[in-house]
Motif scaffolding. Sequence first.
Motif, PDB file in Angstrom:
ATOM      1  N   ALA A  95       0.731  -1.111   0.058  1.00  0.00           N
ATOM      2  CA  ALA A  95       0.014  -0.119  -0.111  1.00  0.00           C
ATOM      3  C   ALA A  95       0.801   1.343  -0.042  1.00  0.00           C
ATOM      4  O   ALA A  95       0.744   2.142  -0.858  1.00  0.00           O
ATOM      5  CB  ALA A  95      -1.039   0.113   1.269  1.00  0.00           C
ATOM      6  N   ALA A  96       1.690   1.292   0.751  1.00  0.00           N
ATOM      7  CA  ALA A  96       2.785   2.350   0.849  1.00  0.00           C
ATOM      8  C   ALA A  96       3.588   2.517  -0.354  1.00  0.00           C
ATOM      9  O   ALA A  96       3.381   3.780  -0.773  1.00  0.00           O
ATOM     10  CB  ALA A  96       3.739   2.233   2.135  1.00  0.00           C
ATOM     11  N   LEU A  97       4.149   1.489  -1.185  1.00  0.00           N
ATOM     12  CA  LEU A  97       4.694   1.757  -2.431  1.00  0.00           C
ATOM     13  C   LEU A  97       3.790   2.210  -3.345  1.00  0.00           C
ATOM     14  O   LEU A  97       4.187   2.927  -4.258  1.00  0.00           O
ATOM     15  CB  LEU A  97       5.396   0.427  -2.324  1.00  0.00           C
ATOM     16  CG  LEU A  97       6.682   0.113  -1.803  1.00  0.00           C
ATOM     17  CD1 LEU A  97       7.043  -1.526  -2.339  1.00  0.00           C
ATOM     18  CD2 LEU A  97       7.782   0.787  -1.875  1.00  0.00           C
ATOM     19  N   ALA A  98       2.532   1.799  -3.498  1.00  0.00           N
ATOM     20  CA  ALA A  98       1.597   2.082  -4.367  1.00  0.00           C
ATOM     21  C   ALA A  98       1.072   3.418  -4.314  1.00  0.00           C
ATOM     22  O   ALA A  98       0.797   4.312  -5.097  1.00  0.00           O
ATOM     23  CB  ALA A  98       0.208   1.259  -4.225  1.00  0.00           C
ATOM     24  N   LEU A  99       1.210   4.100  -2.919  1.00  0.00           N
ATOM     25  CA  LEU A  99       1.030   5.616  -2.792  1.00  0.00           C
ATOM     26  C   LEU A  99       2.149   6.455  -3.215  1.00  0.00           C
ATOM     27  O   LEU A  99       2.333   7.669  -3.098  1.00  0.00           O
ATOM     28  CB  LEU A  99       0.524   5.842  -1.399  1.00  0.00           C
ATOM     29  CG  LEU A  99      -0.818   5.514  -1.172  1.00  0.00           C
ATOM     30  CD1 LEU A  99      -1.186   5.737   0.338  1.00  0.00           C
ATOM     31  CD2 LEU A  99      -1.830   5.992  -2.059  1.00  0.00           C
ATOM     32  N   GLY A 100       3.509   5.870  -3.687  1.00  0.00           N
ATOM     33  CA  GLY A 100       4.405   6.647  -4.380  1.00  0.00           C
ATOM     34  C   GLY A 100       5.582   6.733  -3.193  1.00  0.00           C
ATOM     35  O   GLY A 100       6.221   7.697  -3.304  1.00  0.00           O
ATOM     36  N   ALA A 101       5.487   5.913  -2.038  1.00  0.00           N
ATOM     37  CA  ALA A 101       6.516   6.101  -1.181  1.00  0.00           C
ATOM     38  C   ALA A 101       7.917   5.608  -1.453  1.00  0.00           C
ATOM     39  O   ALA A 101       7.778   4.614  -2.288  1.00  0.00           O
ATOM     40  CB  ALA A 101       5.994   5.503   0.121  1.00  0.00           C
ATOM     41  N   THR A 102       8.929   6.184  -1.111  1.00  0.00           N
ATOM     42  CA  THR A 102      10.336   5.445  -1.480  1.00  0.00           C
ATOM     43  C   THR A 102      10.314   4.505  -0.416  1.00  0.00           C
ATOM     44  O   THR A 102       9.631   4.174   0.516  1.00  0.00           O
ATOM     45  CB  THR A 102      11.068   6.424  -1.154  1.00  0.00           C
ATOM     46  OG1 THR A 102      11.401   7.024   0.178  1.00  0.00           O
ATOM     47  CG2 THR A 102      11.286   7.769  -2.137  1.00  0.00           C
ATOM     48  N   ARG A 103      11.530   3.426  -0.668  1.00  0.00           N
ATOM     49  CA  ARG A 103      11.579   2.455   0.396  1.00  0.00           C
ATOM     50  C   ARG A 103      11.585   2.641   1.968  1.00  0.00           C
ATOM     51  O   ARG A 103      11.170   2.097   2.594  1.00  0.00           O
ATOM     52  CB  ARG A 103      12.770   1.519  -0.398  1.00  0.00           C
ATOM     53  CG  ARG A 103      12.875   0.084   0.195  1.00  0.00           C
ATOM     54  CD  ARG A 103      14.290  -0.379  -0.224  1.00  0.00           C
ATOM     55  NE  ARG A 103      14.192  -1.005  -1.451  1.00  0.00           N
ATOM     56  CZ  ARG A 103      14.108  -2.338  -1.643  1.00  0.00           C
ATOM     57  NH1 ARG A 103      14.040  -3.155  -0.763  1.00  0.00           N
ATOM     58  NH2 ARG A 103      14.198  -2.653  -2.932  1.00  0.00           N
TER      59      ARG A 103
END
Lengths: 303, 338
Positions: free
Chosen positions: B221-229
């Motif tokens: 979910a976090a990655l899908a929202l555009g978060a970096t690693r």
Amino acid sequence: MSTQPLSNQPRPMDFESKSMRSNRARRTATNYFVSGLCILATVLVILPLLAILFYLIYKGASSLNLAFFTHIPAPVGETGGGMANSIIGSGIILFLASLMGIPIGIAAGVYLAEFGRGTTLANAVRFTADVLNGVPSIVMGISIYSLIVIQQKHFSALAGGVALAIMMVPTITRTTEEMLATVPHAIREAALGLGVPKWRTAISISLRTASPGIITGCMLAFARVAGETAPLLFTAFGNQFWSFKLSEPIAALPLQIYVYAISPYDEWHRLAWAGSLVLIVLIMVSVTLVRIFANRGVLKGGS
Amino acid sequence: MSNPPAASAADVAPAVVGTTLSPIRDYLAKRGSGRLADNSFAAVMLICACSIFAIVLFIFGILVVHSRLSLVQFGWKFFTRQAWDPVSGDFGALPFIYGTLATSLLALCMAVPLALGVAIFLTELCPRPLRAPISFLTELLAAIPSVVYGLWAVFVLVPLMRDVIGPFLSKILGWTGFFEGPNFGVGLLTASMILAVMILPIISSLTRDIMTAVPNSQREAALALGATRWEMIRIGVLRNSRIGIVGAVMLGLGRALGETMAVTMVIGNHPDISKSLFAPGYTLASVIANEFSEATGDLYLSALIEIGLALFLVTIVVNAIARLMVWAVTRNAPARVI
């Protein structure tokens, strides 16, 4: 011509404003920075391990010789001598501890997994075992001192064994329980359905199926107490000579290392390094065996 | 259902009936009831399980009984007095409490960031083939006996502290007052460093378990929202496991409070309270280790046992809270062998 409309298409990042782009650069930089810190932390953690192992091999291996394994400590001022009595003494204490600690630990684990699953009592036992696991070993030492040594009026191998056994019980209980929990219920039900009594099921079905994991747990507990010094300070006490009587003070490898390490003599320091190397090799071999054993032996059964 | 023929067969030849029953029914008929065996087996297991309660109660009881002399004589003031004078029979535990707290907290300051870094590296960043060997190495640290850490610290870390790290610290940070005075190499700082190495593996392996228990959908979910690693780790993983991580740190604290041998060998063993971290100190565990076997006089012995009692109670409380916190997070995670 035909490429014209394509170049008019917005590139994927064009919806970002300039400030958003710099923001993205900052976030990426933070990401790399933190990743770098994590790698640095890992290196910093592995360094002391390598340093300790290096020193043990460097200082210990040069001091190891046959006399180390066959002689008892030499008097102060004389060179030579070994730790044979400490190695045997450690063996005796650990044997005593295993004799008392392993059956009780496994039985408690069997209760938690087979009989008391889900009950308040079982939860309380599990919690107490976990908490007991964190009680400092020196506290075990002084309580066994108060119980056995004061009563008998002298230090003894037996007291040392009891102190270590108490430390083994919670570890073994918890691993036994966790391993038994991985035994599929269908196997138990099959046995019970064939009319095998419950106690037989627990012993020959559950315990036997989980035995690789349970042996792993026992060896881990063994390795953990093998290097314990603090509880032996006031129970086994140490001995410069041969001793095979359970009611007398007895030498132990970790105790002897401690005594030699804080002594002012170079010859004794040499022996302390050699003793540490032997102790570490014994522990590492058992732990590594456990790892291999556990990776192969862990039950893969579904429910 | 051919009841009559079977009955008649039984009348004629009982042996024939035995052959028509399945072997299992036959076995069961001969064996009789297993209730007695079952119940006694369950009772033995129950007794062994309850022996764990018995051990805790027995330790508590015996420590209270044997420390009553000092409990009666000094009362609560025992923990707030600085005196430690075996000759005139005047005992107070404050210097040891100070030493224990100072070394443990300092060790936590050093160990927690490193342990978190290792745990994050191992769960989120590490290439898969490296994962097993690195976690194996960090857990080997836990397998090294305390006395070997002590030996190494005495002969390697202490000279290093005396000749390199100590002078460097007093030059850079001398103005804070924490790094002044004579530097013998042994002292609070050296003890904290060795403690930090010793509690690292327990904190990092628990933190790793806790972070592994975070569901993958959080990360996705976090990655899908555009978060970096890193943002994914911070928002998706660390925030979800913070209770468990605090628990793991407290377990490390419990271990640090009671660690005996390595600390005894490098802390300097001097009951003083001093602001400088170079100064020699004393901890609750190391005063017991050093003075217990030479304690003459009942009051001296009972004061030492009271210190043991305090150590026991404090570690029980710290561990109990920590365990509850770790459980709250990893309750539904699968069991692990080691």
